[in-house]
Each structure stands twice: as C-alpha cells, then as structure tokens.
Design an enzyme around this catalytic site. Structure first.
Site, PDB file in Angstrom:
ATOM      1  N   ASN A 193     -40.883  32.717 107.061  1.00 33.52           N
ATOM      2  CA  ASN A 193     -39.728  33.001 107.929  1.00 33.52           C
ATOM      3  C   ASN A 193     -38.739  32.027 108.010  1.00 33.52           C
ATOM      4  O   ASN A 193     -38.869  30.842 108.151  1.00 33.52           O
ATOM      5  CB  ASN A 193     -40.357  32.800 109.500  1.00 33.52           C
TER       6      ASN A 193
ATOM      7  N   HIS B 248     -30.174  34.097 106.651  1.00 28.14           N
ATOM      8  CA  HIS B 248     -28.573  34.759 106.441  1.00 28.14           C
ATOM      9  C   HIS B 248     -27.655  33.970 105.691  1.00 28.14           C
ATOM     10  O   HIS B 248     -26.503  34.258 105.573  1.00 28.14           O
ATOM     11  CB  HIS B 248     -28.184  34.846 108.110  1.00 28.14           C
TER      12      HIS B 248
ATOM     13  N   ASP C 107     -32.728  32.461  95.134  1.00 31.09           N
ATOM     14  CA  ASP C 107     -33.228  32.025  94.057  1.00 31.09           C
ATOM     15  C   ASP C 107     -34.556  31.548  93.641  1.00 31.09           C
ATOM     16  O   ASP C 107     -35.155  31.864  92.794  1.00 31.09           O
ATOM     17  CB  ASP C 107     -31.917  31.240  93.291  1.00 31.09           C
TER      18      ASP C 107
ATOM     19  N   HIS D   8     -39.831  37.762 110.769  1.00 33.68           N
ATOM     20  CA  HIS D   8     -39.103  37.326 111.890  1.00 33.68           C
ATOM     21  C   HIS D   8     -39.638  37.629 113.346  1.00 33.68           C
ATOM     22  O   HIS D   8     -40.108  38.913 113.341  1.00 33.68           O
ATOM     23  CB  HIS D   8     -37.472  38.109 111.874  1.00 33.68           C
ATOM     24  N   ILE D   9     -39.705  36.708 113.935  1.00 27.62           N
ATOM     25  CA  ILE D   9     -40.418  36.767 115.161  1.00 27.62           C
ATOM     26  C   ILE D   9     -39.371  37.681 116.074  1.00 27.62           C
ATOM     27  O   ILE D   9     -40.236  38.949 116.680  1.00 27.62           O
ATOM     28  CB  ILE D   9     -40.520  35.466 115.967  1.00 27.62           C
ATOM     29  N   SER D  10     -38.266  37.640 116.234  1.00 28.60           N
ATOM     30  CA  SER D  10     -37.230  38.540 116.891  1.00 28.60           C
ATOM     31  C   SER D  10     -36.982  39.731 116.144  1.00 28.60           C
ATOM     32  O   SER D  10     -37.106  39.648 114.890  1.00 28.60           O
ATOM     33  CB  SER D  10     -36.127  37.810 117.344  1.00 28.60           C
TER      34      SER D  10
ATOM     35  N   ARG E  86     -29.981  41.934 117.432  1.00 34.18           N
ATOM     36  CA  ARG E  86     -29.310  40.881 117.874  1.00 34.18           C
ATOM     37  C   ARG E  86     -27.788  40.782 117.262  1.00 34.18           C
ATOM     38  O   ARG E  86     -27.231  41.780 116.866  1.00 34.18           O
ATOM     39  CB  ARG E  86     -30.017  39.538 117.628  1.00 34.18           C
TER      40      ARG E  86
ATOM     41  N   ALA F  53     -32.777  30.477 110.179  1.00 40.13           N
ATOM     42  CA  ALA F  53     -31.311  30.521 109.894  1.00 40.13           C
ATOM     43  C   ALA F  53     -31.082  30.849 108.462  1.00 40.13           C
ATOM     44  O   ALA F  53     -30.002  31.413 108.082  1.00 40.13           O
ATOM     45  CB  ALA F  53     -30.514  29.673 110.702  1.00 40.13           C
TER      46      ALA F  53
ATOM     47  N   TYR G 165     -38.722  33.869 121.512  1.00 40.27           N
ATOM     48  CA  TYR G 165     -39.543  33.720 120.473  1.00 40.27           C
ATOM     49  C   TYR G 165     -40.817  33.370 121.076  1.00 40.27           C
ATOM     50  O   TYR G 165     -41.871  33.099 120.233  1.00 40.27           O
ATOM     51  CB  TYR G 165     -39.001  32.415 119.700  1.00 40.27           C
TER      52      TYR G 165
ATOM     53  N   ARG H 250     -26.907  38.446 112.021  1.00 39.87           N
ATOM     54  CA  ARG H 250     -28.540  38.355 111.946  1.00 39.87           C
ATOM     55  C   ARG H 250     -29.062  39.359 111.090  1.00 39.87           C
ATOM     56  O   ARG H 250     -30.151  39.494 110.862  1.00 39.87           O
ATOM     57  CB  ARG H 250     -29.354  37.882 113.161  1.00 39.87           C
TER      58      ARG H 250
ATOM     59  N   PRO I  74     -35.529  26.280 109.500  1.00 41.24           N
ATOM     60  CA  PRO I  74     -34.982  25.454 110.766  1.00 41.24           C
ATOM     61  C   PRO I  74     -35.425  25.799 112.098  1.00 41.24           C
ATOM     62  O   PRO I  74     -35.291  26.973 112.440  1.00 41.24           O
ATOM     63  CB  PRO I  74     -33.421  25.435 110.244  1.00 41.24           C
ATOM     64  N   ASN I  75     -35.629  24.907 112.853  1.00 42.18           N
ATOM     65  CA  ASN I  75     -35.620  24.897 114.235  1.00 42.18           C
ATOM     66  C   ASN I  75     -37.169  25.430 114.737  1.00 42.18           C
ATOM     67  O   ASN I  75     -37.532  25.715 115.885  1.00 42.18           O
ATOM     68  CB  ASN I  75     -34.590  25.749 114.975  1.00 42.18           C
TER      69      ASN I  75
ATOM     70  N   GLU J 131     -41.576  38.721 104.165  1.00 40.87           N
ATOM     71  CA  GLU J 131     -40.387  37.858 105.049  1.00 40.87           C
ATOM     72  C   GLU J 131     -40.979  38.398 106.582  1.00 40.87           C
ATOM     73  O   GLU J 131     -41.160  39.689 106.778  1.00 40.87           O
ATOM     74  CB  GLU J 131     -39.121  38.637 104.908  1.00 40.87           C
TER      75      GLU J 131
ATOM     76  N   ARG K 106     -38.578  26.501 122.126  1.00 41.64           N
ATOM     77  CA  ARG K 106     -37.217  26.912 121.923  1.00 41.64           C
ATOM     78  C   ARG K 106     -36.911  28.527 122.555  1.00 41.64           C
ATOM     79  O   ARG K 106     -37.772  29.498 121.941  1.00 41.64           O
ATOM     80  CB  ARG K 106     -36.980  26.733 120.407  1.00 41.64           C
TER      81      ARG K 106
END
Ligand code: DQA
Length: 145
Positions: free
Chosen positions: A75, A81, A88, A101-103, A108, A78, A24, A112, A11-12, A99, A19
């Site tokens: 990635n 988390h 699954d 994550h950009i940040s 944070r 959200a 990011y 997260r 998402p996003n 996996e 954004r």
C-alpha cells in the site's frame, strides 16, 4: 520452508486507526499484521510488515525483498500517485506484486485515480478496508501455492 511475503506501507499509514477513521477505519497496522499472519499460516506464508514515511526507504525495502521475499503486498499510500521510483523498484522484483488501498480511491479525488504502481501490480484491491490486506494474502497463497 515457508515463503516470506513483504508487506510495505507508505506515508502516514503509521497513523492507521487514528488518521481519518471515517475513511480508513479504526484498525491499526498491528491489527493488519496479525490478520495477515493468520491467513499466511493457512498457506505456509510468513509476513514481514513494514511502514515508512520516506520514499527511499520503501525503495530500499523492495530491493531487500528481491533477496528474501517470494511476494510483495504494497500500500504505497500517497506514493501511489507520485512515485516513479517505487514503480521502478517494483519492476526489479520477479515475484507477484499486489497493490492494496484501504479506501475506494476511484470514488475519491481525481488525483487518486492514477497509480504508478498499477503499471507493475499483478492485482489491485481498493475499497475493502483493511480486509484488503488479508484478501491479498489469500491471493498470494494461490499464486505461490
Ligand atoms: C491509500 C489511498 C491513497 O490515495 C492515500 O494517499 C493513502 C492511503 C489507501 O489505502 O486508501 O494514504 O493508499
């Protein structure tokens, strides 16, 4: 024959580049796809990058990857988390799962810091900006080479 890497984004991330650029960055998912394809060429890997704002769609794409992909880079945004369903689904996939994550999520908010997906991931990259995707592609190259 070249092997396919499915790159899934949650998402996003369709708004990547627009954004919260202070977190990011300014590059878009299209830029990410280009850099991953470039790295993939070095290792005989092709990429299929997808993004959805919907949990069930990500689950369906993991199922699709079971049929046609050698590895998954994800990635989950959200959903990282919150989503046991994505975890699954990834548990049904036999190849490597990385996996990204950009940040730097551990710097944070506390919510997260936990990742459901990390229970399955063979490697995790966080805080390398969008370069993390290309690094994950390199790692796929060595894992699948
Ligand atoms: C993210 C980190 C998540 O906590 C957040 O919800 C995202 C993006 C990252 O790439 O840094 O949407 O996965």
């Amino acid at each position: 024959m070249s092997k396919l890497i499915t790159i899934l984004n949650g998402p996003n991330l369709n708004l990547l580049g627009k954004r919260e650029p202070e977190i990011y960055g300014h590059e878009t998912l299209e830029d990410v796809e280009k850099s991953c394809a470039r790295v993939g060429k070095e290792f005989g890997l092709t990429v299929d990058l997808k993004q959805s704002n919907h949990e069930g769609q990500i689950v369906d794409w993991v199922h699709e990857a079971r049929e046609n992909a050698a590895g998954i880079i994800i990635n989950p945004a959200a959903l990282t988390h919150t989503s046991v369903a994505v975890l699954d689904a990834l548990n049904t996939f036999d190849g490597p799962v990385l996996e990204v994550h950009i940040s730097q999520v551990h710097k944070r908010e506390a919510f997260r810091h936990h990742s459901y997906v990390s229970h399955r991931a063979d490697g995790v990259i966080a805080g390398f900006g969008v370069e993390g995707y290309a690094l994950a592609m390199r790692r796929m190259g060595s894992l699948l080479g």
